[in-house]
Every structure is written in structure tokens, then in C-alpha cells.
Enzyme design. Structure first.
Site, PDB file in Angstrom:
ATOM      1  CG  ASP A  84      10.170  66.083  28.087  1.00 14.93           C
ATOM      2  OD1 ASP A  84      10.941  65.150  28.360  1.00 14.93           O
ATOM      3  OD2 ASP A  84      10.120  67.141  28.741  1.00 14.93           O
ATOM      4  CG  ASP A 106       7.760  61.172  34.475  1.00 14.94           C
ATOM      5  OD1 ASP A 106       8.177  60.416  35.377  1.00 14.94           O
ATOM      6  OD2 ASP A 106       7.553  62.382  34.636  1.00 14.94           O
ATOM      7  CG  HIS A 183      10.924  69.911  35.577  1.00 14.75           C
ATOM      8  ND1 HIS A 183      11.501  69.967  34.337  1.00 14.75           N
ATOM      9  CD2 HIS A 183      10.750  68.600  35.851  1.00 14.75           C
ATOM     10  CE1 HIS A 183      11.660  68.737  33.877  1.00 14.75           C
ATOM     11  NE2 HIS A 183      11.218  67.890  34.778  1.00 14.75           N
TER      12      HIS A 183
END
Length: 286
Positions: A84, A106, A183
């Protein structure tokens, strides 16, 4: 059972109009709790290792990944591994060898053209290794000289037209969208933009992912899945359960020094949190 792939679990969930839960794991206790919680439902699950978690382990991907693979192969439910929020080229190169079937790359911090170019290159590399790849798009910068807005910044939203172009030009397999979650929320107070989610679902032909789901109430999560979210990421909720259990244990037993005592209750608390989330999402192995 043998490791499954994130792509396979997502495909099944999309067909069933449900969602796959992807839990961030930091320690072996996290891994064991996620699997135990999934087995108790029972439901398939994704073990998700972030780049930040890798940095916590000295920048070494393989120790935690190999432990997760070993635990997954002993599980009674389908388990996949996902890497991730990857920015490191080294981690991207190591993902397939370490047992991951998918990565979230990302580059959202970059201006749009650079974001797209970096993501396109990551997609090419990932696909050449058989990896399913996810990206994230919040609010693209460059308009009136504004910089990119982080997908989890207050007010960030994913524009459907920009998202359609980004997906088509990058070739990603899934897109995490900004619809109101954030988040690291420690309270479940996020309100999602369900009208926007409906537009995004209609505009895109790839699975949609919700990051920051720990801060989203049950009803909002259920509505998000009904509205087209197919992968739900959870991390902070497990850490809240873990930390709360340890604090309570040590408060009652200030003389305790054996970590097995407080790690046992912490693992049990995380297991319950996993099971609750899977039940909320309506996830099953059927």
C-alpha cells in the site's frame, strides 16, 4: 489454503455487489488477528502492508511479507497480499517476489502530468510482473496555479471527468477516490459524498477504493458499498483496538513484563474489530 490474488477477490466482490476489506498490518499480531477475524465470519480478506510499515521494519519488506504469506497459507479463508501507498521504486520491484499480488502506487503528490507519467510507468512495471495496480486521485492541481490537493485533505474530492481521463491514460486496475474520508481518523465521524460516488461509479469502469475507512460510520460504509465501492481500506481501527487493549491490560497489571499477556488481548481486540467490519460490509466466502 494457497494465496489468492487481490484482483480475484475484487472481481468476485464486484460480481456480488459487495466489497473486499483490506486491513493494514504492521506486526505479526496484526496479521494473525486479521486472518482470525476473517475466519470467524467467514470471509475473504486482504492483508495490506504500507510503505510506512516497511520503514518501521528498517526498510526491509521481506520479513513481514514472508510472515504474512506463511500465515495466509494456513488460513481457512482466501487471503491476498497488497502493498500500500508505494512511492519507492525498490519496493515496487520487490513486490511480486515478496508474495504481493497487488500494489497501490502513490504519485498523487505530484502535479498532474508528472503523476500520470509516474503512474503509467508503475503500471507498465507492475503489469509486467503480473501485479494488479491501484492508484489514488484527489483534486488535481495546476488550476490557477494551485498545487495538487492531497486526496485526504479536508474538502478534497475526485472529479469524475478527471478520473475518467486518468484511468484511461494510466491503465490502472482500480482507483481510490476522495469522497470525504481521511487517513488516521480516530473518530467515526466522516460523512461521505454519495452523490459524487454515484457519478464516479457511472464514469469509471474500474473498481473504486475507499481509503481512510476507519473514520467512516457503519451506515456510511454500507451505503458506500451499495454505491460502488469495491475495496475498503482499514488501518487505524485496528491500532485503536490494539492500543486500547494494551492500555487496559497494563493499567490493571502494572507489574506485568511479559509481552505475551498484553499482546494476546491486543490480538483478540483486533480480531473482534476485523470481524465487525467484515460483518458490516456483508462480506462472506459465498
Amino acid at each position: 489454503m494457497p494465496l489468492t490474488t487481490t484482483g480475484e477477490l475484487i472481481t468476485r466482490a464486484a460480481t456480488a455487489r459487495s466489497a473486499v476489506a483490506s486491513f493494514n498490518v504492521i506486526t505479526l499480531e496484526h496479521v494473525e488477528a486479521v486472518i482470525a477475524g476473517a475466519e470467524s465470519v467467514p470471509a475473504p480478506v486482504v492483508l495490506q502492508v504500507s510503505e510506512n510499515a516497511v520503514m518501521f521494519h528498517g526498510g526491509q519488506l521481506f520479513p513481514l511479507a514472508r510472515a504474512a504469506v506463511a500465515a495466509a497459507e494456513l488460513a481457512a479463508v482466501p487471503v491476498a497480499l497488497h502493498l500500500d501507498h508505494v512511492q519507492s521504486e525498490t519496493l515496487l520491484h520487490q513486490a511480486a517476489e515478496a508474495g504481493f499480488s497487488s500494489v497501490m502506487y502513490d504519485a498523487a503528490r505530484l502535479p498532474y502530468a508528472e503523476n500520470l507519467a509516474a503512474t503509467r510507468a508503475a503500471v507498465d512495471r507492475a503489469h509486467s510482473q503480473g501485479l494488479w495496480i491501484e492508484a489514488e486521485l484527489g483534486q488535481i492541481g495546476g488550476k490557477n496555479g494551485r498545487p495538487p490537493l492531497d486526496a485526504h485533505a479536508p474538502g478534497a474530492r475526485t472529479d469524475p471527468d478527471e478520473a475518467r481521463a486518468f484511468v484511461a491514460d494510466s491503465g490502472v486496475d482500480a482507483l481510490a477516490v476522495a469522497i470525504g474520508s481521511a487517513h488516521a481518523m480516530t473518530t467515526r465521524t466522516a460523512t461521505l459524498d454519495h452523490a459524487l460516488l454515484k457519478q464516479l461509479s457511472a464514469a469509471l469502469d474500474v473498481p473504486l477504493v475507499l481509503h481512510g475507512s476507519s473514520g467512516v460510520p457503519d451506515g456510511e460504509l454500507t451505503a458506500a458499498v451499495a454505491g460502488g465501492i469495491t475495496k475498503v481500506n482499514i488501518g487505524t481501527a485496528l491500532n485503536i483496538a490494539l492500543t486500547g487493549a494494551i492500555r487496559e491490560f497494563l493499567a490493571d497489571r502494572p507489574e506485568a513484563v511479559d509481552p505475551r499477556g498484553y499482546l494476546t488481548v491486543a490480538r483478540e481486540a483486533m480480531t473482534r474489530a476485523v470481524a465487525r467490519t467484515l460483518q458490516t460490509l456483508g462480506a462472506t466466502t459465498a
